[in-house]
Design an enzyme around this catalytic site. Structure first.
Site, mmCIF file in Angstrom:
data_model
loop_
_atom_site.group_PDB
_atom_site.id
_atom_site.type_symbol
_atom_site.label_atom_id
_atom_site.label_comp_id
_atom_site.label_asym_id
_atom_site.label_seq_id
_atom_site.Cartn_x
_atom_site.Cartn_y
_atom_site.Cartn_z
ATOM 1 C CB SER A 21 0.132 -17.990 -0.709
ATOM 2 O OG SER A 21 -0.009 -16.576 -0.015
ATOM 3 C CE LYS A 70 -3.185 -7.546 -2.632
ATOM 4 N NZ LYS A 70 -3.581 -7.909 -0.894
ATOM 5 C CG ASN A 91 -7.103 -11.510 -0.265
ATOM 6 O OD1 ASN A 91 -8.092 -11.493 -0.330
ATOM 7 N ND2 ASN A 91 -5.914 -12.004 -0.206
ATOM 8 C CG ASP A 106 -5.125 -8.925 1.871
ATOM 9 O OD1 ASP A 106 -4.372 -9.326 2.351
ATOM 10 O OD2 ASP A 106 -5.104 -8.140 0.619
ATOM 11 N N GLY A 130 -0.133 4.322 7.628
ATOM 12 C CA GLY A 130 -0.416 4.161 6.139
ATOM 13 C C GLY A 130 -1.016 3.925 5.502
ATOM 14 C CB ALA A 131 -2.919 6.415 3.091
ATOM 15 N N GLY A 133 -2.539 0.332 -0.062
ATOM 16 C CA GLY A 133 -2.664 -1.341 -0.184
ATOM 17 C C GLY A 133 -4.000 -1.603 1.119
ATOM 18 C CE1 TYR A 227 3.451 -10.980 4.620
ATOM 19 C CE2 TYR A 227 5.602 -12.801 4.995
ATOM 20 C CZ TYR A 227 4.771 -11.778 4.379
ATOM 21 O OH TYR A 227 4.662 -12.150 3.025
HETATM 22 P P1 ATR Z 1 0.948 -1.110 0.168
HETATM 23 O O1 ATR Z 1 0.018 -1.747 -0.802
HETATM 24 O O2 ATR Z 1 1.798 -2.679 1.028
HETATM 25 O O3 ATR Z 1 0.120 -0.358 1.870
HETATM 26 P P2 ATR Z 1 1.420 0.719 -0.412
HETATM 27 O O4 ATR Z 1 0.379 1.086 -1.306
HETATM 28 O O5 ATR Z 1 3.343 1.444 -1.071
HETATM 29 O O6 ATR Z 1 1.841 -0.151 0.360
HETATM 30 O O7 ATR Z 1 1.617 1.664 0.932
HETATM 31 C C1 ATR Z 1 3.068 1.990 1.900
HETATM 32 C C2 ATR Z 1 2.613 2.659 3.397
HETATM 33 O O8 ATR Z 1 3.655 2.619 3.979
HETATM 34 C C3 ATR Z 1 2.173 4.535 2.616
HETATM 35 O O9 ATR Z 1 0.878 4.557 3.363
HETATM 36 C C4 ATR Z 1 3.654 5.080 3.142
HETATM 37 O O10 ATR Z 1 3.797 6.555 3.418
HETATM 38 P P3 ATR Z 1 3.559 7.507 1.740
HETATM 39 O O11 ATR Z 1 2.090 7.340 1.026
HETATM 40 O O12 ATR Z 1 3.580 8.608 2.571
HETATM 41 O O13 ATR Z 1 4.722 6.933 0.901
HETATM 42 C C5 ATR Z 1 4.190 4.002 3.746
HETATM 43 N N1 ATR Z 1 5.844 4.573 4.308
HETATM 44 C C6 ATR Z 1 6.000 3.820 3.645
HETATM 45 N N2 ATR Z 1 7.630 4.089 3.785
HETATM 46 C C7 ATR Z 1 7.839 4.581 4.687
HETATM 47 C C8 ATR Z 1 8.692 5.369 5.622
HETATM 48 N N3 ATR Z 1 9.811 5.263 5.603
HETATM 49 N N4 ATR Z 1 7.934 6.404 6.673
HETATM 50 C C9 ATR Z 1 6.571 6.818 6.973
HETATM 51 N N5 ATR Z 1 5.807 5.862 5.891
HETATM 52 C C10 ATR Z 1 6.067 5.056 5.015
#
Ligand code: ATR
Length: 286
Positions: A21, A70, A91, A106, A130-131, A133, A227
């Site tokens: 940034s 955040k 953010n 974001d 993914g679930a 942030g 990225y």
């Molecule tokens: P961010 O804020 O970047 O989203 P985060 O909150 O730590 O970071 O979330 C990371 C995401 O990547 C989560 O959905 C995580 O899955 P889990 O909820 O099961 O932890 C997912 N993730 C990280 N490593 C992974 C892997 N090796 N395989 C599948 N999903 C993964």
């Protein structure tokens, strides 16, 4: 030249050393000849309250907010933009005459990057991997735009929790699944857009992809929020299969460009920002 009239902007987070940034915004200030500067501030969790008091006391005009602040910053602000309020995460903070307002660029940056690259049709089916942030901001933004959403996560309970939250907020059905090949195969066969909001494909998992190449049809639009690297293994496979691909750099730039406009009231010089960040990431413009 920094002078007594220079307006100060910045980013707070921990870690902060690798943020893109400062170069992105300083290049924009320079291009538009604004007497403004953007600096990184390493702020630990326990220091957040003091940092926000400091923003008020020192009349820092705007801040970006990154991990781990955040969510925690929300109660420290005077106002929230409606989307940031729904998401419960901020953010970007704008300081207008001592009144601090929080935004979530974001979310709006993701939508801008998506719509810049593909035509909007209400009701398109989006699979979000993914679930965490990043996924949270994206799912709220997609729900607001009336996309159909399916959240797929390694940890099913987290997918379900996020799906329920978005579902309650927007009064619409959101599906949740555990991430495995069988589920992905059936879900992706009906999807229009795939978004990777996991960290799979960067750092120690740079050689990995969250979805096997065989499941990526040419009909899909594939968006990776990562990225660095600019072209993940997922994007390479998708491109090889003839799918349309969107990289995380676009989202990074748009969240910055939208924050820039909120702070200055001016359109951000997008190409200048892109050139600066691309050169740091060691890329060549296409
Ligand atoms: P961010 O804020 O970047 O989203 P985060 O909150 O730590 O970071 O979330 C990371 C995401 O990547 C989560 O959905 C995580 O899955 P889990 O909820 O099961 O932890 C997912 N993730 C990280 N490593 C992974 C892997 N090796 N395989 C599948 N999903 C993964």
């Amino acid at each position: 030249m920094i002078s007594g009239e220079t307006k100060v902007y910045g980013i707070i987070g921990n870690p902060i050393a690798h943020t893109m940034s400062p170069p992105m915004h300083n290049a924009a200030f320079k291009e538009l000849e604004l007497n403004c500067i953007y600096v990184p501030f390493l702020v630990e969790e326990a220091g957040l309250v003091h940092a926000i008091e400091g923003m008020r006391a020192m009349d820092i005009k705007g801040l970006n907010v990154t991990m781990p602040h955040k969510l925690a910053i929300v109660p420290l602000l005077d106002h929230l933009d409606p989307l940031a309020e729904k998401i419960g995460a901020v953010n970007t903070v704008v300081n207008k005459s001592g009144i601090l307002t929080g935004y979530n660029t974001d979310a709006t940056g993701f939508i801008k990057a998506l719509l810049d690259n593909c035509i909007y049709t209400q009701g398109q089916r989006v699979v979000v991997l993914g679930a965490g942030g990043v996924s949270r901001a994206i799912c709220f933004a997609l729900a607001e735009k009336k996309y159909e959403i399916c959240i797929v996560n390694r940890t099913y309970t987290k997918a379900l929790k996020l799906a329920n939250e978005v579902s309650n907020m927007f009064n619409k059905d959101i599906e949740a699944y555990e991430m495995n090949e069988k589920n992905l195969q059936s879900i992706l066969s009906e999807a229009n857009i795939l978004v990777n909001a996991t960290s799979v494909g960067m750092d120690s998992t740079i050689e990995k992809t969250p979805v096997a190449a065989a499941l990526l049809s040419s009909e899909l639009v594939v968006f990776d929020t990562i990225y660095c690297p600019i072209e993940t293994k997922l994007l390479k496979s998708a491109k090889n299969n003839g799918a349309k691909v969107i990289g995380g750099l676009d989202m990074l730039l748009w969240q910055g460009a939208i924050a820039f406009k909120l702070w200055t009231g001016l359109e951000a010089p997008f190409d200048t920002m892109k050139k600066e960040v691309s050169s740091i990431l060691g890329l060549h413009e296409d």
